[in-house]
Motif scaffolding. Structure first.
Motif, PDB file in Angstrom:
ATOM      1  N   ARG A 126       0.874  -1.357  -0.111  1.00 30.88           N
ATOM      2  CA  ARG A 126      -0.226   0.056   0.086  1.00 30.88           C
ATOM      3  C   ARG A 126       0.871   1.304   0.081  1.00 30.88           C
ATOM      4  NH1 ARG A 126      -2.573  -1.023   4.375  1.00 30.88           N
ATOM      5  NH2 ARG A 126      -3.870  -2.401   3.301  1.00 30.88           N
ATOM      6  N   ARG A 127       1.828   1.272   0.676  1.00 32.23           N
ATOM      7  CA  ARG A 127       2.809   2.471   0.954  1.00 32.23           C
ATOM      8  C   ARG A 127       3.387   2.476  -0.589  1.00 32.23           C
ATOM      9  NH1 ARG A 127       4.264   0.171   5.891  1.00 32.23           N
ATOM     10  NH2 ARG A 127       6.140  -0.793   5.084  1.00 32.23           N
ATOM     11  N   VAL A 128       3.998   1.539  -1.299  1.00 26.32           N
ATOM     12  CA  VAL A 128       4.365   1.629  -2.662  1.00 26.32           C
ATOM     13  C   VAL A 128       3.462   2.194  -3.686  1.00 26.32           C
ATOM     14  CG1 VAL A 128       5.518   0.154  -4.618  1.00 26.32           C
ATOM     15  CG2 VAL A 128       6.063  -0.427  -2.075  1.00 26.32           C
ATOM     16  N   VAL A 129       2.357   1.700  -3.545  1.00 27.86           N
ATOM     17  CA  VAL A 129       1.201   2.320  -4.434  1.00 27.86           C
ATOM     18  C   VAL A 129       0.888   3.811  -4.023  1.00 27.86           C
ATOM     19  CG1 VAL A 129      -1.164   2.287  -5.188  1.00 27.86           C
ATOM     20  CG2 VAL A 129       0.164   0.019  -4.916  1.00 27.86           C
ATOM     21  N   ASP A 130       0.842   4.037  -2.785  1.00 31.97           N
ATOM     22  CA  ASP A 130       0.751   5.560  -2.439  1.00 31.97           C
ATOM     23  C   ASP A 130       1.846   6.359  -2.953  1.00 31.97           C
ATOM     24  OD1 ASP A 130      -1.591   4.988  -1.281  1.00 31.97           O
ATOM     25  OD2 ASP A 130      -0.781   5.066   0.851  1.00 31.97           O
TER      26      ASP A 130
END
Length: 240
Positions: A189-193
């Motif tokens: 999720r952090r990577v997508v953000d």
């Protein structure tokens, strides 16, 4: 952004993370290593990519480096020496692998990274210096040490083209990394953000896309950096 050096770090120092010792800026023309650690089972934390590069600019706001054509690098390969990308996706990150030395063929690559930002931006040119595309490499914010910078690749990438269009890359590898447990849901999720934040920069045509780096050229006096024998050394002193 024209000229050969694109500015100078001037050898200035800045406070290291935590307010400790001063961190020296590298001078234009200095040679350092740009490295990535592996995710693969049994190799987690070991370096599997090492690229000698020449410093173009190093300031509090930006590290810019040049990887020259013909540079000897370290890359991951399967245990039998074959390229990793030829392994089917289902086993690409679980098949036994090792590292190999290999020359960087094709044009050189300019890499731009802002301290603390979870991506770096690379520029690729055709043989006639016509900009082919920018490449947003999603990764851990780089850790500096005396001989270079280290990071961990996050699989997902973004291609950005001269007409300002863009597209996601390697979504299949990003999904596979999650399926086999190389990346948990929170990290994914952090990577997508981070990727979405990078896309917003692209849409606004912010730095570094608006800074004229496509017109930059390397200093003809720079040689091709040499890959050191101890390319995988663990630094004794590191700063963020």
């Amino acid at each position: 952004m024209t000229g050969t050096n694109g500015g100078s770090g001037g050898g200035a120092a800045r406070p290291a993370a935590g307010g400790g010792a001063q961190e020296r800026h590298w001078e234009p023309g200095e040679q350092i290593l740009w490295r990535y650690r592996d995710h693969a089972p049994g190799l987690d934390g070991q370096f599997h990519i090492a690229r000698p590069v020449t410093v173009v600019r190093d300031t509090d706001e930006l590290l810019a480096v040049w990887m020259a054509p013909g540079t000897e690098c370290v890359k991951p390969v399967l245990a039998d020496g074959s390229p990793v990308h030829r392994e089917p996706l289902a086993t690409r990150y679980t098949a036994p692998r090792t590292t190999a030395r290999s020359r960087w063929f094709g044009g050189g690559v300019l890499k731009l990274a802002r301290p603390g930002e979870p991506w770096s931006v690379w520029l690729f040119w055709d043989d006639d210096w016509h900009l082919r595309n920018w490449y947003v490499n999603l990764e851990e914010p780089r850790t500096r040490w005396t001989g270079g910078v280290d990071s961990v690749d996050h699989f997902l990438d973004i291609a950005v083209y001269p007409d300002r269009s863009w597209k996601w890359l390697d979504e299949d590898e990003f999904a596979q990394a999650q399926r086999i447990g190389l990346m948990d849901q929170d990290q994914a999720r952090r990577v997508v953000d981070a990727g979405r934040s990078a896309v917003e920069v692209v849409k606004a045509w912010g730095a570094p896309f608006c800074d004229g780096w496509q017109d930059w050229r390397p200093d003809p006096a720079w040689g091709v950096p040499v890959l050191p024998e101890d390319w995988d050394r663990t630094p004794a002193h590191m700063t963020s």
